[in-house]
Design a protein around this motif. Structure first.
Motif, PDB file in Angstrom:
ATOM      1  N   GLY A  78       0.832  -1.209   0.000  1.00  0.00           N
ATOM      2  CA  GLY A  78       0.000   0.000   0.000  1.00  0.00           C
ATOM      3  C   GLY A  78       0.860   1.249   0.000  1.00  0.00           C
ATOM      4  N   ASP A  79       0.292   2.344   0.460  1.00  0.00           N
ATOM      5  CA  ASP A  79       0.991   3.634   0.407  1.00  0.00           C
ATOM      6  C   ASP A  79       2.110   3.714   1.434  1.00  0.00           C
ATOM      7  N   LYS A  80       3.149   4.436   1.086  1.00  0.00           N
ATOM      8  CA  LYS A  80       4.213   4.728   2.049  1.00  0.00           C
ATOM      9  C   LYS A  80       3.626   5.493   3.231  1.00  0.00           C
ATOM     10  N   GLY A  81       4.058   5.143   4.409  1.00  0.00           N
ATOM     11  CA  GLY A  81       3.666   5.888   5.599  1.00  0.00           C
ATOM     12  C   GLY A  81       2.329   5.486   6.170  1.00  0.00           C
ATOM     13  N   ALA A  82       1.633   4.540   5.512  1.00  0.00           N
ATOM     14  CA  ALA A  82       0.286   4.194   5.974  1.00  0.00           C
ATOM     15  C   ALA A  82       0.309   3.262   7.180  1.00  0.00           C
ATOM     16  N   GLY A  83       1.442   2.630   7.446  1.00  0.00           N
ATOM     17  CA  GLY A  83       1.512   1.753   8.623  1.00  0.00           C
ATOM     18  C   GLY A  83       1.302   0.295   8.268  1.00  0.00           C
ATOM     19  N   LEU A  84       1.045  -0.487   9.293  1.00  0.00           N
ATOM     20  CA  LEU A  84       1.026  -1.943   9.157  1.00  0.00           C
ATOM     21  C   LEU A  84       0.042  -2.433   8.090  1.00  0.00           C
ATOM     22  N   ASP A  85      -1.087  -1.737   7.946  1.00  0.00           N
ATOM     23  CA  ASP A  85      -2.103  -2.182   6.984  1.00  0.00           C
ATOM     24  C   ASP A  85      -1.592  -2.156   5.556  1.00  0.00           C
ATOM     25  N   ALA A  86      -0.532  -1.399   5.321  1.00  0.00           N
ATOM     26  CA  ALA A  86      -0.004  -1.289   3.953  1.00  0.00           C
ATOM     27  C   ALA A  86       0.984  -2.408   3.635  1.00  0.00           C
ATOM     28  N   PHE A  87       1.156  -3.352   4.569  1.00  0.00           N
ATOM     29  CA  PHE A  87       2.159  -4.415   4.374  1.00  0.00           C
ATOM     30  C   PHE A  87       1.503  -5.790   4.384  1.00  0.00           C
ATOM     31  N   ARG A  88       2.176  -6.726   3.683  1.00  0.00           N
ATOM     32  CA  ARG A  88       1.770  -8.132   3.713  1.00  0.00           C
ATOM     33  C   ARG A  88       2.976  -8.978   4.098  1.00  0.00           C
ATOM     34  N   PRO A  89       2.762 -10.045   4.890  1.00  0.00           N
ATOM     35  CA  PRO A  89       3.893 -10.901   5.279  1.00  0.00           C
ATOM     36  C   PRO A  89       4.506 -11.619   4.078  1.00  0.00           C
ATOM     37  N   ILE A  90       5.819 -11.798   4.122  1.00  0.00           N
ATOM     38  CA  ILE A  90       6.515 -12.641   3.147  1.00  0.00           C
ATOM     39  C   ILE A  90       7.531 -13.489   3.903  1.00  0.00           C
ATOM     40  N   SER A  91       8.114 -14.453   3.219  1.00  0.00           N
ATOM     41  CA  SER A  91       9.092 -15.317   3.889  1.00  0.00           C
ATOM     42  C   SER A  91      10.422 -14.573   4.007  1.00  0.00           C
ATOM     43  N   TRP A  92      11.263 -15.060   4.923  1.00  0.00           N
ATOM     44  CA  TRP A  92      12.594 -14.447   5.057  1.00  0.00           C
ATOM     45  C   TRP A  92      13.367 -14.562   3.749  1.00  0.00           C
ATOM     46  N   ASP A  93      13.306 -15.726   3.121  1.00  0.00           N
ATOM     47  CA  ASP A  93      14.074 -15.895   1.873  1.00  0.00           C
ATOM     48  C   ASP A  93      13.618 -14.903   0.817  1.00  0.00           C
ATOM     49  N   ASP A  94      12.307 -14.761   0.676  1.00  0.00           N
ATOM     50  CA  ASP A  94      11.807 -13.816  -0.333  1.00  0.00           C
ATOM     51  C   ASP A  94      12.216 -12.389   0.019  1.00  0.00           C
ATOM     52  N   ALA A  95      12.127 -12.056   1.307  1.00  0.00           N
ATOM     53  CA  ALA A  95      12.456 -10.687   1.728  1.00  0.00           C
ATOM     54  C   ALA A  95      13.929 -10.381   1.464  1.00  0.00           C
ATOM     55  N   LEU A  96      14.789 -11.305   1.855  1.00  0.00           N
ATOM     56  CA  LEU A  96      16.229 -11.057   1.669  1.00  0.00           C
ATOM     57  C   LEU A  96      16.590 -11.026   0.186  1.00  0.00           C
ATOM     58  N   ASP A  97      15.969 -11.916  -0.594  1.00  0.00           N
ATOM     59  CA  ASP A  97      16.217 -11.897  -2.049  1.00  0.00           C
ATOM     60  C   ASP A  97      15.817 -10.544  -2.626  1.00  0.00           C
ATOM     61  N   GLU A  98      14.655 -10.078  -2.196  1.00  0.00           N
ATOM     62  CA  GLU A  98      14.139  -8.819  -2.736  1.00  0.00           C
ATOM     63  C   GLU A  98      15.067  -7.647  -2.396  1.00  0.00           C
ATOM     64  N   VAL A  99      15.534  -7.632  -1.157  1.00  0.00           N
ATOM     65  CA  VAL A  99      16.425  -6.542  -0.744  1.00  0.00           C
ATOM     66  C   VAL A  99      17.735  -6.620  -1.528  1.00  0.00           C
ATOM     67  N   ALA A 100      18.312  -7.823  -1.606  1.00  0.00           N
ATOM     68  CA  ALA A 100      19.592  -7.973  -2.312  1.00  0.00           C
ATOM     69  C   ALA A 100      19.436  -7.581  -3.783  1.00  0.00           C
ATOM     70  N   GLU A 101      18.331  -7.984  -4.393  1.00  0.00           N
ATOM     71  CA  GLU A 101      18.129  -7.629  -5.809  1.00  0.00           C
ATOM     72  C   GLU A 101      17.987  -6.121  -5.974  1.00  0.00           C
ATOM     73  N   ALA A 102      17.271  -5.491  -5.069  1.00  0.00           N
ATOM     74  CA  ALA A 102      17.077  -4.033  -5.181  1.00  0.00           C
ATOM     75  C   ALA A 102      18.411  -3.298  -5.006  1.00  0.00           C
ATOM     76  N   LEU A 103      19.224  -3.726  -4.045  1.00  0.00           N
ATOM     77  CA  LEU A 103      20.517  -3.052  -3.849  1.00  0.00           C
ATOM     78  C   LEU A 103      21.406  -3.275  -5.072  1.00  0.00           C
ATOM     79  N   THR A 104      21.371  -4.490  -5.619  1.00  0.00           N
ATOM     80  CA  THR A 104      22.196  -4.796  -6.793  1.00  0.00           C
ATOM     81  C   THR A 104      21.742  -3.970  -7.996  1.00  0.00           C
ATOM     82  N   ARG A 105      20.438  -3.914  -8.197  1.00  0.00           N
ATOM     83  CA  ARG A 105      19.901  -3.132  -9.326  1.00  0.00           C
ATOM     84  C   ARG A 105      20.305  -1.663  -9.210  1.00  0.00           C
ATOM     85  N   SER A 106      20.169  -1.116  -8.008  1.00  0.00           N
ATOM     86  CA  SER A 106      20.535   0.296  -7.803  1.00  0.00           C
ATOM     87  C   SER A 106      22.008   0.510  -8.106  1.00  0.00           C
ATOM     88  N   ALA A 107      22.860  -0.388  -7.584  1.00  0.00           N
ATOM     89  CA  ALA A 107      24.306  -0.233  -7.785  1.00  0.00           C
ATOM     90  C   ALA A 107      24.667  -0.369  -9.261  1.00  0.00           C
TER      91      ALA A 107
END
Ligand code: SF4
Length: 693
Positions: A78-107
């Motif tokens: 959902g929207d930035k700043g909206a709080g917990l309702d704007a989020f959905r749970p994901i697995s640790w593996d998916d979360a870490l993959d997503e973060v690593a991919e985003a940092l790699t893409r940015s770099a």
């Protein structure tokens, strides 16, 4: 109720680093995996803590088992700043993959410096706080200049003393006069009061507090001086003027241990109490009385706080205060001298924890206090480098704690900025993230701690299992390193292995040989603790002539001898009030601003306003007022308070942004200007207007 009591260490951003005795309650296995937290007490056996902790940590169970603790990795939908309702749970593996991919893409798109791992002191544990730097250096991400708390105070202390240590805080109990300058230990560092109380009880010692308002500590003092914010340097100079003039200077001491006492005396000849009274707003008599009390008391101990350094001239102010015991020779006395911080006392080798062997000094360094200007592309910060397009945040909540909140909020709201926040709660910063990772508390991970107020190195082991799916900062850093291809031996080690090897590299007993209670006292011998074997300058003297050039790029704006430096935001007819955004008793930055007992005690965001000012505006207690300056304005409730000068307004905090009517907190009004000479946040150097709502 079956329980056991285990040792631990308070990890919070507070000089006391209290040794704790933690009640661990055995519960039914289904609840909290068999263990939950009971009462937290100060360890009686550790002789700085002496059985005392602050109320907020005594009730840590409120925080540890808070129903709003993050429990699973989350992806924002959902929207930035909206709080917990704007989020959905994901697995640790998916979360870490997503973060690593985003940092790699940015770099790949902008270069490695577009990624800014951003952290501060949500925990003071060296592994869980500083391990983020190992990832930064291994990946050549942008570096972070840690200016938000102690850049100004460090600069001021180093100018005279030359090392980040001072006289053992336990010696306050042997003092005849304790001066608490720019701090409020009753509210923010309660253990100091234990030792001060002992000196008063057993020696009849006097307590003097220098603070722009009558804090809880000032209420207990024999003498309270309330200079205008940003004028403590003038007060210190006038005190030294009197010390020289009335024969309180120990000339044998100054000849042996200081660099230029004659030059200082000549320089101060015109800095008399009348001069300081005009700057500080104090009466000449008050200044004179304090100077004489200080001068005639050999065992005088100055407990130097951080408050008066949070000003554009803060380094110069703190330097001026540090000169006082060098003029009287109090440094040489048991129970005499001064303490700002002992964080430099133990020479720990940080190479392994922080990956300093991978540090490339050509990578750019960005000022953490200027995160607002940085994220909004200010060329003064970014130079010719890339914009920040990815942030990885641990241990801090810049959406509330960083100055110039408007810019910080605008920066975090950028749609092209990827943000991952690893946190214990859905803070305002976490709410702006794309991915949020749940973090352990200090009770759930291993770490090692230094203390600013004492001389102990302390080991804190995990005493409870991690809450739900929470992971430690160290574990997350290592997991990201693996996905990013970052190489360093530290990523393959456990937190305990890192601690053990770091101790060994530092010539200290390893984990196996550490004292069983985790508390190793590194108090130096008397002569070293009191600098009788020399101050830590090249010539071994205390320096009355500061070498600011060696400390920061803006050295030319500071005078060599202690002085009042009129670089502050001293207001104008449109902004006549001097705002101090002081710490409250029940919050610690934003760490405890969501626990029920802290919120109940603090009430609501409140401006302390002098009663004459209130009545002049036809206002009464509880009325709403608007405070503002060029950066914006906000509404708080006013309370009449006569413990300060009429130009001073105090708002204690830090409150969550949502506690303010317009959803933005007190740092809307504070400036991201860097203090002199090498940066540092200037939280208490703000001029504002004040109007009825
Ligand atoms: S006084 Fe400071 S170190 Fe001690 S328990 Fe409280 S926050 Fe922690």
């Amino acid at each position: 109720m079956p329980l056991d009591i285990v040792p631990s260490v308070c990890p919070h951003d507070c000089p006391s680093a209290c040794a704790l005795d933690v009640e661990r309650i055995k519960t039914a296995p289904a609840e909290a995996r068999g263990r939950s937290l009971g009462r937290v007490r100060g360890a009686a056996a550790q002789d700085y803590t002496l059985g005392v902790v602050c109320a907020k940590v005594a009730r840590y169970a409120e925080r540890q088992h808070h129903p709003e603790r993050l429990s699973r990795p989350l992806r924002r939908v959902g929207d930035k700043g909206a709080g917990l309702d704007a989020f959905r749970p994901i697995s640790w593996d998916d979360a870490l993959d997503e973060v690593a991919e985003a940092l790699t893409r940015s770099a790949q798109r902008h270069g490695a410096e577009t990624v800014w791992p951003y952290y501060y002191a949500g925990t003071m544990g060296l592994v869980q706080r500083d391990g983020i730097n190992r990832l930064r250096h291994a990946m050549r991400y942008s570096r972070e200049d840690l200016t938000i708390c102690n850049a100004l105070s460090d600069a001021g202390w180093f100018a005279g003393v030359g090392a980040k240590r001072g006289v053992d805080g336990r010696e306050m109990a042997k003092s005849d006069l304790i001066v608490v300058w720019g701090g409020n230990p009753v509210s923010t560092q309660v253990n100091a009061m234990t030792h001060i109380a002992a000196a008063r009880r057993e020696r009849g010692a006097k307590l003097v507090v220098v603070d722009p308002y009558r804090t809880a500590t000032a209420e207990r003092a024999d003498l309270h001086l309330a200079p205008l914010p940003g004028t403590d340097g003038a007060l210190a100079c006038a005190v030294m003027h009197v010390l020289f003039k009335e024969g309180y200077s120990d000339r044998a001491y100054t000849a042996r241990y200081t660099d230029n006492p004659e030059g200082l005396e000549a320089h101060l000849a015109t800095r008399n109490p009348a001069w300081a009274a005009a700057i500080t707003g104090l009466a000449e008599d008050e200044i004179m009385g304090f100077a004489r009390l200080y001068g005639r008391t050999k065992r005088s101990y100055i407990r130097v706080g951080y408050g008066f350094s949070r000003s554009r001239n803060g380094a110069a102010q703190l330097f001026a205060v540090s000169c006082l015991p060098a003029v009287t020779g109090a440094w040489a006395q048991e129970g005499g001298g001064a303490l700002y911080s002992n964080l430099g006392l133990v020479a720990l080798d940080h190479t392994l924890i922080e990956g300093l062997d991978r540090l490339d000094p050509t990578t750019r360094i960005l000022d953490q206090s200027r995160i607002g200007p940085v994220l909004t592309g200010d060329p003064r910060d970014l130079g010719n480098g890339p914009p920040i397009s990815a942030l990885f945040v641990q241990n801090t909540n810049p959406m509330v704690v960083a100055p110039e909140s408007r810019l910080v909020h605008r920066g975090f709201a950028r749609s092209d900025l990827f943000v991952c926040v690893h946190e214990q709660f859905m803070t305002e910063t976490a709410a702006m993230a794309d991915v949020v990772l749940p973090a352990t508390t200090f009770l759930e991970h291993d770490d090692i701690y230094l203390g600013g107020a004492h001389t102990y190195l302390q080991l804190g082991r995990a005493v409870l299992p991690p809450h739900a799916e929470c992971r430690s900062n160290h574990d997350v850093i290592c997991a990201l390193a693996e996905r990013l291809g970052a190489r360093h031996p530290g990523f393959a080690m456990s937190a305990v292995e890192l601690i053990d090897r770091t101790l060994e590299l530092s010539g200290l007993p390893g984990v196996e040989n550490f004292p069983e209670d985790g508390r190793l006292d590194r108090c130096p011998p008397f002569a070293t603790g009191h600098f009788l074997d020399g101050f830590r300058q090249a010539d071994k003297k205390f320096h009355f002539r500061a070498d600011w050039r060696a400390i920061g790029a803006e050295y030319a704006r500071l005078p060599a001898f202690p002085d009042h430096v009129a670089a502050i935001d001293d207001g104008d007819p449109d902004r006549p009030f001097r705002l101090v955004a002081a710490p409250s008793r029940s919050f610690l930055n934003t760490t405890f601003n969501n626990t029920p007992s802290s919120l109940a005690r603090e009430g609501r965001p409140t401006a302390l306003v002098h009663p004459h000012v209130l009545s002049g505006l036809r206002l009464v207690d509880g009325d709403r007022v608007r405070l503002g300056n060029r950066q914006g304005s906000l509404v708080v409730h006013a309370r009449g308070f006569d413990g300060m000068q009429k130009r001073v307004v105090i708002v204690e905090g830090l409150w969550p942004n949502h506690a303010f009517e317009e959803g933005i907190g007190i740092n809307l009004l504070t400036s991201a200007d860097p203090g002199l000479p090498r940066g540092g946040a200037v939280f208490h150097d703000t001029s504002v207007w004040l109007r009825p709502v």
